[in-house]
Each structure stands twice: as C-alpha cells, then as structure tokens.
Design a protein around this motif. Structure first.
Motif, PDB file in Angstrom:
ATOM      1  N   SER A   1       0.976  -1.016  -0.523  1.00  0.00           N
ATOM      2  CA  SER A   1      -0.422   0.044   0.008  1.00  0.00           C
ATOM      3  C   SER A   1       0.546   1.130   0.039  1.00  0.00           C
ATOM      4  O   SER A   1       0.931   2.236  -1.129  1.00  0.00           O
ATOM      5  CB  SER A   1      -0.783   0.066   1.160  1.00  0.00           C
ATOM      6  OG  SER A   1      -0.132   0.153   2.627  1.00  0.00           O
ATOM      7  N   VAL A   2       2.322   1.346   0.878  1.00  0.00           N
ATOM      8  CA  VAL A   2       3.207   2.286   0.820  1.00  0.00           C
ATOM      9  C   VAL A   2       3.801   2.715  -0.860  1.00  0.00           C
ATOM     10  O   VAL A   2       3.388   3.530  -1.622  1.00  0.00           O
ATOM     11  CB  VAL A   2       4.284   2.435   1.581  1.00  0.00           C
ATOM     12  CG1 VAL A   2       5.040   2.937   1.578  1.00  0.00           C
ATOM     13  CG2 VAL A   2       3.704   1.987   2.806  1.00  0.00           C
ATOM     14  N   LEU A   3       3.669   1.174  -1.288  1.00  0.00           N
ATOM     15  CA  LEU A   3       4.528   1.803  -2.723  1.00  0.00           C
ATOM     16  C   LEU A   3       3.288   2.050  -3.417  1.00  0.00           C
ATOM     17  O   LEU A   3       3.707   2.722  -4.912  1.00  0.00           O
ATOM     18  CB  LEU A   3       4.778   0.252  -2.831  1.00  0.00           C
ATOM     19  CG  LEU A   3       6.269  -0.126  -2.149  1.00  0.00           C
ATOM     20  CD1 LEU A   3       6.731  -1.601  -2.296  1.00  0.00           C
ATOM     21  CD2 LEU A   3       7.601   0.902  -2.884  1.00  0.00           C
ATOM     22  N   ASP A   4       2.396   1.755  -3.528  1.00  0.00           N
ATOM     23  CA  ASP A   4       1.257   1.865  -4.172  1.00  0.00           C
ATOM     24  C   ASP A   4       0.695   4.159  -4.600  1.00  0.00           C
ATOM     25  O   ASP A   4       0.463   4.636  -5.374  1.00  0.00           O
ATOM     26  CB  ASP A   4      -0.340   1.281  -3.539  1.00  0.00           C
ATOM     27  CG  ASP A   4      -0.470   0.223  -4.392  1.00  0.00           C
ATOM     28  OD1 ASP A   4       0.288  -0.364  -5.312  1.00  0.00           O
ATOM     29  OD2 ASP A   4      -1.680  -0.634  -3.726  1.00  0.00           O
ATOM     30  N   VAL A   5       1.045   4.102  -3.083  1.00  0.00           N
ATOM     31  CA  VAL A   5       1.503   5.507  -2.973  1.00  0.00           C
ATOM     32  C   VAL A   5       2.810   6.063  -3.525  1.00  0.00           C
ATOM     33  O   VAL A   5       2.639   7.349  -3.838  1.00  0.00           O
ATOM     34  CB  VAL A   5       1.115   6.882  -1.428  1.00  0.00           C
ATOM     35  CG1 VAL A   5       0.781   7.393  -1.054  1.00  0.00           C
ATOM     36  CG2 VAL A   5      -0.009   5.038  -1.620  1.00  0.00           C
ATOM     37  N   SER A   6       3.744   5.428  -3.510  1.00  0.00           N
ATOM     38  CA  SER A   6       4.736   6.121  -3.509  1.00  0.00           C
ATOM     39  C   SER A   6       5.949   4.947  -3.890  1.00  0.00           C
ATOM     40  O   SER A   6       6.542   4.358  -2.995  1.00  0.00           O
ATOM     41  CB  SER A   6       5.327   6.504  -1.458  1.00  0.00           C
ATOM     42  OG  SER A   6       7.019   7.477  -2.334  1.00  0.00           O
ATOM     43  N   PRO A   7       5.708   5.249  -5.376  1.00  0.00           N
ATOM     44  CA  PRO A   7       6.514   3.881  -5.994  1.00  0.00           C
ATOM     45  C   PRO A   7       8.332   3.801  -5.676  1.00  0.00           C
ATOM     46  O   PRO A   7       8.757   2.602  -5.493  1.00  0.00           O
ATOM     47  CB  PRO A   7       6.102   3.794  -6.987  1.00  0.00           C
ATOM     48  CG  PRO A   7       5.283   5.036  -6.821  1.00  0.00           C
ATOM     49  CD  PRO A   7       5.091   5.353  -6.709  1.00  0.00           C
ATOM     50  N   SER A   8       8.778   4.811  -4.910  1.00  0.00           N
ATOM     51  CA  SER A   8      10.259   4.547  -4.705  1.00  0.00           C
ATOM     52  C   SER A   8      10.209   4.621  -3.528  1.00  0.00           C
ATOM     53  O   SER A   8      11.807   5.274  -3.373  1.00  0.00           O
ATOM     54  CB  SER A   8      10.853   5.725  -5.762  1.00  0.00           C
ATOM     55  OG  SER A   8      10.465   6.133  -6.858  1.00  0.00           O
ATOM     56  N   ASN A   9       9.108   4.556  -2.586  1.00  0.00           N
ATOM     57  CA  ASN A   9      10.228   4.796  -1.151  1.00  0.00           C
ATOM     58  C   ASN A   9      11.220   3.328  -1.012  1.00  0.00           C
ATOM     59  O   ASN A   9      10.824   1.917  -0.951  1.00  0.00           O
ATOM     60  CB  ASN A   9       8.412   4.188  -0.230  1.00  0.00           C
ATOM     61  CG  ASN A   9       8.804   5.035   1.244  1.00  0.00           C
ATOM     62  OD1 ASN A   9       9.489   3.628   2.201  1.00  0.00           O
ATOM     63  ND2 ASN A   9       8.577   5.274   1.837  1.00  0.00           N
ATOM     64  N   ILE A  10      12.383   3.744  -0.231  1.00  0.00           N
ATOM     65  CA  ILE A  10      13.295   3.258  -0.612  1.00  0.00           C
ATOM     66  C   ILE A  10      13.597   2.141   0.741  1.00  0.00           C
ATOM     67  O   ILE A  10      13.225   0.392   0.199  1.00  0.00           O
ATOM     68  CB  ILE A  10      14.716   3.487  -0.451  1.00  0.00           C
ATOM     69  CG1 ILE A  10      14.644   4.791  -1.341  1.00  0.00           C
ATOM     70  CG2 ILE A  10      15.507   2.933   0.314  1.00  0.00           C
ATOM     71  CD1 ILE A  10      14.789   3.988  -2.574  1.00  0.00           C
ATOM     72  N   ALA A  11      12.491   2.487   2.305  1.00  0.00           N
ATOM     73  CA  ALA A  11      12.260   1.003   3.333  1.00  0.00           C
ATOM     74  C   ALA A  11      11.527   0.668   2.640  1.00  0.00           C
ATOM     75  O   ALA A  11      11.428  -0.808   2.553  1.00  0.00           O
ATOM     76  CB  ALA A  11      12.142   2.111   4.046  1.00  0.00           C
ATOM     77  N   ALA A  12      10.671   0.625   1.883  1.00  0.00           N
ATOM     78  CA  ALA A  12       9.761  -0.579   1.688  1.00  0.00           C
ATOM     79  C   ALA A  12       9.305  -1.368   0.561  1.00  0.00           C
ATOM     80  O   ALA A  12       9.095  -2.393   0.636  1.00  0.00           O
ATOM     81  CB  ALA A  12       7.749   0.577   1.080  1.00  0.00           C
ATOM     82  N   LEU A  13      10.485  -0.799  -0.052  1.00  0.00           N
ATOM     83  CA  LEU A  13      10.890  -2.079  -1.462  1.00  0.00           C
ATOM     84  C   LEU A  13      13.037  -2.660  -1.199  1.00  0.00           C
ATOM     85  O   LEU A  13      11.665  -3.958  -1.140  1.00  0.00           O
ATOM     86  CB  LEU A  13      12.174  -0.525  -2.482  1.00  0.00           C
ATOM     87  CG  LEU A  13      11.075   0.250  -3.672  1.00  0.00           C
ATOM     88  CD1 LEU A  13      12.172   0.729  -4.614  1.00  0.00           C
ATOM     89  CD2 LEU A  13      10.337  -0.757  -4.674  1.00  0.00           C
ATOM     90  N   LYS A  14      12.803  -2.432   0.587  1.00  0.00           N
ATOM     91  CA  LYS A  14      13.992  -3.114   0.635  1.00  0.00           C
ATOM     92  C   LYS A  14      13.118  -4.394   1.765  1.00  0.00           C
ATOM     93  O   LYS A  14      13.152  -5.899   1.812  1.00  0.00           O
ATOM     94  CB  LYS A  14      15.024  -1.911   1.044  1.00  0.00           C
ATOM     95  CG  LYS A  14      15.705  -1.389   0.743  1.00  0.00           C
ATOM     96  CD  LYS A  14      17.216  -1.010   1.260  1.00  0.00           C
ATOM     97  CE  LYS A  14      16.478  -0.108   2.846  1.00  0.00           C
ATOM     98  NZ  LYS A  14      18.099   1.094   3.057  1.00  0.00           N
TER      99      LYS A  14
END
Length: 646
Positions: free
Chosen positions: A29-42
């Motif tokens: 859900s974080v990446l849906d809003v902010s696809p470049s969020n580094i913490a969520a990606l990692k």
C-alpha cells in the motif's frame, strides 16, 4: 488518510510479530502511493526472499538499488538476492559498488568473503573479514562467516571462538545456537553441544534440520530412544530431506534395524526429484550401516555421468568412493578419487623446474620444500594415520613441516620425522605469506616411491625416553601382564563396565589411560589403576603404552598411538568401522601390531560384552611377558610420574 510513516511503522510491527502477510500488504500500500519509497522496497524484498519468491525479491531489490545507489544496505540486499538467484554478475557489481562506498560495510564484506571462498581464495576472504571486524568487532554476520571458514579449514579453535562471540551478541538467536552446537558436535563434544541445540529447538520447534542435528547428538550420547523419536519425526514430516534420512538410518542401525530403514529410504530415493543427491545419500547410508561394498556399487553409475555433476556432487562422490575403497582395502583405486591429480601443477613445477620439470629428482626436491597441511575434512584420527607419510627423503634427516590445529601439537611432537606449526591462530600481518603446501589427504595420491608405503614408515611415533623411564619405575613390580584399557565416554560406545566379564579371573594388572570425562567410570572398578590422572601430555600416554604389555580399546587416540608405535594392541569395533581399520584376517593393514576384533552387528556395546570376552582372553594369553626380577613390593609409585622425577 493514513500517512506513509504510519503504514511503515505498522508493517514493521507485523514483521516483528511474524505476520509477514499483513506486513506485505501494508508495504504494497505504501508503494501504491509512493513507488520509490526505499524502505518499503527493501523491507518487502526481504519478505519475498523469506517466502522463497526470488523473482519478486530480485525486482524489488533492483528497484531499491537503482533509486538509492549510494545506500549500502540496498546494494547488499541486491547482492544477496542475486547470489541466491544465481546472478553472480549482478551480485559482483553490487558488491563492488558497495565496497567503493564503504569498504568496511559488514554485510557487503560478508558477501564478498563468501564469493571469494567459493572461488577458493581463502586468504583474501580471511583478510577481508578480519579487516572489517576491526571496525565492526561485534557484527554477528562477519563473526559467523569467519567461524564457518575456520571450521571448514579444520581450525576448530578460532572457529569456535568466533561462533561463540557471535552468539554473545545475540544469545537467543536459534541459528547461532545451532551453529555453536553443531560445531561442538562435529568435534565430538556432544555433551557440551546438547544444551545449545536444545535451546535452539525450544526457540524453533518447527525447524526440521535442527531436529536432525539434535537426533545425531542424542545418539552420540546414548539417548537412543529420544534420538529415534526425533529422527522418525524428521523423515515423517519432511520425507524429501535427505540429511534427515541419513540420520534416521544411523539411528536405526544402532537399534539393529538398518535394513528396515534402508528399505524405507529406498522408496523415497527412487522418487526424489534430486536423483544425484538421493543416490549419494543412499550410498552414504549403506556405508554408515557397515556395507561399503553396496555403497560403492551405488556410486558406480555416478562416475559414468561424472562430467554432468556439480562441483559439490563431484567432491562428495569422490570422497565417498575413496572412503569405501580404503575400507575395503582397494588401495590401488584410491589415487584416482582426487579431483586434482596433477602433482606438477600443485607444486608449481612450471615455475620451479621449467617446461620439462617432472623427473623424480625434481619432484623430490620440490616436495622437500613443501609442507603438509591438515585439511579441514580430516578428523584428528584420520590425520594420525596419514601423518606416517613424509615429503622429505628419510636419508636427508630433514623433518616434514606439518601445518594444523594447535590441538594436534602434542601428538605430532611424538613424531621425529615431523615439525609442527600451528595455523589456527590468525595473524593479519601474516596473511600474505606464501607457503607451498599439500593437503595431508593428498598423501594417498602420491606415488609410493615418493612418500613410502603404508607400513614402511612404521613406527613413526616414539615415546620420549625420559617419560618412559619415569613410567617404567612407576609400574615396576606390578603383576604381569600389564594391560592398558581404553573406553568411550558414553553409550552407545564401549564402557569400562563392559570389560568386567572378560577380566573376572585376570591375574595381571589393568591400567587406565583415560584422561578426560571418561575417567569417572573408574569409581565403579577400583582394581583398575588410574594412570591417566597423572598425564601432563600425550608423551605420558605414549610412555605408558611403551612400558606395558598390550592395550585394548575402541577407536580413539590410545589405539592409534599404539599402532603408530608398533605396540601390541587389540581394537574392539563394530562392523561399520572407519576406513583406517581395514584388516586382513584380523590384522590391521595400517597398523600391523593391532589385532582387529569386530562384533557381528551394529548396536550398543552393552549387549555385546559376552561376544568380545573370548577374544580379549585370547589376546591377554598371547602376550609374552619378559622375565622380571623378584619384587615383593607391589605398591605403585605415581609420585615420580606426576613430579617428573624417577
């Protein structure tokens, strides 16, 4: 609307509680809003990696590294996923980029060291890890890799030091508890290993491989019922776990049910998706059960497709074939089991002697400048057998240098043709030293004209004359024959009590040479003289063997020392003996002074005492005791032995 920070905080709470599915939903859900969020990606990549979804993990890790190419943690994650995905090219780039940003980053150094070890560059890996530890001395990951590297190299001292230091940083980490416990178990310290493995089991009761480790340790401590319960659970819950079957067969063999276990495993092995690994495990199970000939037959088809095997499979196949050939006495078949057989290349003779190097004189000269290093896959008893071989021609009088764990220094000191140097104390300043060395096991592949025959070097262990003189006086006047006894510390091994029937009417003197925890068994049999309590080194053990009439015992250091000294001895063994106890008509091939007596079946020695008693009596009667001067004083003077004065 929930803020991104709130979602990340909640996702981390779910992760720490083990609710990965809930955490993954929030990260998505974080990446849906902010696809470049580094913490969520990692953090989502880590979850996908844990779930075994390597493709998804790789995609997320690459996105994180691309968006934060100066984030060492992101680069380390990408390298780790890439290595697991067999993308060594991507991993190499990520590791190099991370080291350029922070040469001491713990995770990146650990991954770099792992790739160096896979490439065979142990020195570079060791140097890298030690340097990183100077900046991060308490990093459990670095300590763990260094520990595993040393253990694989046969250096248990530093190996255990680093694993215990890693555990001290995280005392409730089940993986680290398992690491320390398994290392102790491999070294034979089963009683010390058990609490670590039991704690790990309580923390991870569903960890099936851990249950297999625990079952092996319980078996070694004689807790056969509990070992069987765990081993049976492992093969029931995970029938395709091959290591579990190997443990199960071993446990069942000691229950006298090896054939039934092998029949069960055969059904699984035929259906197993990893055919090669299953065949290797089945062959190993037959070897454990005391049938090396059948193991060898099962391995033959693998040699026909050898080129298609992975390097690990090739190594395991050849090691098992070598073990079976040695056990069966097929000594002429041993040399081809070494993957590297080009002696000239191993000695660097292209540089040493030029293009035409290779004559016996050149080989002998090169070997004389070469050390023997005790390879990590050899036990201390394996090493004791092979240390009969040297690399320096006997006529030169020069000793062969032996590199190995400091725990072997006492034993090698008794070998006049050897000079020992401990290599288990890492020193950063010595890392660039170049020493020409051959693995000790490779002595089996050398031509006899260069290293001697199996028996031409006997005896190769000598008891120091000063210690012999002390023990000669200490033992003087005791009723003969003087029989040395050795035994095991726990069931299913041979205990001191098992000898009682054989020595009911014995008229000589029984002498114990046990110096470890097995000594406590003497409290139940006061007639056995406790010589071991006065030992200060292996020199005392050798001296007692030299000054008595014969030694009886199971596989262990005392019997190997006796054989290496050419002393009269009787080995008591089960049918699944180690390779070095091959014998012809009951006479050891490696130690001709040792008589080998085996039981009819595998199992606890408690049920086999009557079976071995006649052979013990015959051995004692066969000893020729030299005439002694009359001596009415049968008291023993151990103060001389203990104080070092006659």
């Amino acid at each position: 609307m929930l803020l991104i920070d709130q979602r990340l905080s909640a996702a981390r709470s779910h992760r720490s509680a083990g609710r990965n599915d809930d955490a993954a939903l929030l990260y998505e859900s974080v990446l849906d809003v902010s696809p470049s969020n580094i913490a969520a990606l990692k953090e989502l990549a880590v979850i996908r990696l844990t779930d075994g979804r390597l493709d998804a993990a790789m995609d997320l890790a690459m996105r994180a590294a691309a968006k934060a190419n100066t984030d060492c943690d992101a680069l380390a994650l990408l390298a780790r996923v890439a290595l697991l995905s067999d993308r060594s090219d991507i991993a190499a780039v990520a590791i190099d980029q991370g080291l350029a940003l922070d040469r001491y980053h713990p995770e990146i150094n650990r991954l770099k060291a792992s790739t160096l070890l896979q490439g065979g560059d142990q020195k570079a890996a060791e140097r890298l890890l030690i340097e990183a530890l100077t900046r991060h001395p308490d990093d459990a990951g670095l300590l763990t890799v260094l520990s595993q590297m040393y253990m694989e190299d046969g250096l248990p001292g530093p190996g255990l030091t680093y694993s215990r230091k890693a555990l001290a940083q995280d005392p409730d980490n089940p993986d680290l508890l398992t690491l320390v416990g398994s290392q102790l178990s491999v070294l034979g310290n089963h009683a010390e290993a058990l609490p670590y493995l039991e704690r790990a089991h309580l923390l991870q009761p569903a960890n099936v491989p851990l249950q297999s480790y625990l079952a092996e340790t319980l078996l070694s401590l004689g807790q056969l019922t509990e070992a069987y319960r765990l081993a049976k659970r492992v093969v029931t819950l995970t029938p395709h776990l091959l290591s579990g079957w190997q443990t199960y067969v071993k446990v069942m063999a000691y229950r006298g049910e090896a054939e039934a276990a092998l029949a069960e495993f055969l059904v699984i092995a035929k259906q197993h998706p990893e055919k090669i690994d299953a065949a290797l495990t089945l062959a190993g199970a037959h070897r454990i059960s005391g049938n090396p000939a059948q193991a060898l037959r099962l391995l033959q088809p693998l040699t026909a497709k050898f080129a298609t095997l992975t390097l690990t499979q090739k190594t395991l196949t050849m090691a098992l074939i070598r073990d079976c050939c040695l056990t069966l006495g097929l000594f002429d078949k041993v040399a081809p089991t070494f993957l590297q057989t080009d002696l000239h290349a191993m000695l660097g003779l292209g540089q040493y002697g030029g293009k035409d190097a290779g004559t016996d004189d050149e080989l002998s000269a090169a070997l004389a400048e070469t050390s023997l290093v005790i390879d990590g896959n050899l036990s201390s008893l394996d090493a004791m057998v092979l240390l009969r071989f040297g690399l320096c021609p006997p006529e030169t009088g020069s000793p062969t240098t032996v590199l190995g764990a400091s725990s072997l220094a006492d034993i090698v000191a008794l070998m006049p043709s050897k000079h020992f140097e401990a290599n288990d104390v890492p020193k950063a300043e010595d890392q660039d030293d170049v020493v020409r060395a051959l693995p000790l096991s490779y002595a089996l592949a050398l031509p006899e004209r260069l290293r001697g025959t199996m028996t031409s070097t006997l005896p190769y262990v000598r008891a120091p004359q000063d210690r012999r003189k002390i023990w000669r006086r200490s033992l003087a006047g005791l009723p003969r024959p003087l029989i040395v006894l050795a035994w095991d510390a726990t069931r299913p091994g041979l205990l001191l009590e098992d000898y009682r029937i054989a020595f009911n009417s014995f008229q000589g003197t029984l002498v114990s040479v046990m110096w470890d925890e097995a000594r406590h068994q003497l409290s139940d049999w006061s007639l056995v003289i406790d010589a071991g309590v006065h030992f200060t080194s292996m020199a005392d053990l050798a001296a007692v063997i030299a000054e008595t009439d014969g030694i009886i015992g199971p596989n262990g250091v005392p019997l190997h020392l006796a054989g290496a000294m050419g002393a009269k001895a009787m080995l008591l063994t089960l049918p699944n003996w180690p390779w070095y106890w091959h014998n012809e008509d009951g006479v050891s091939s490696w130690y001709p002074s040792v008589k080998v007596v085996k039981t009819g079946t595998i199992g606890s020695w408690a049920a086999r005492t009557e079976e071995i008693s006649p052979a013990i009596g015959e051995f004692c009667r066969s000893l020729h005791v030299p005439a002694l001067a009359s001596n009415d004083d049968h008291s023993i003077n151990f103060s001389a032995a203990e104080g070092g004065k006659a």
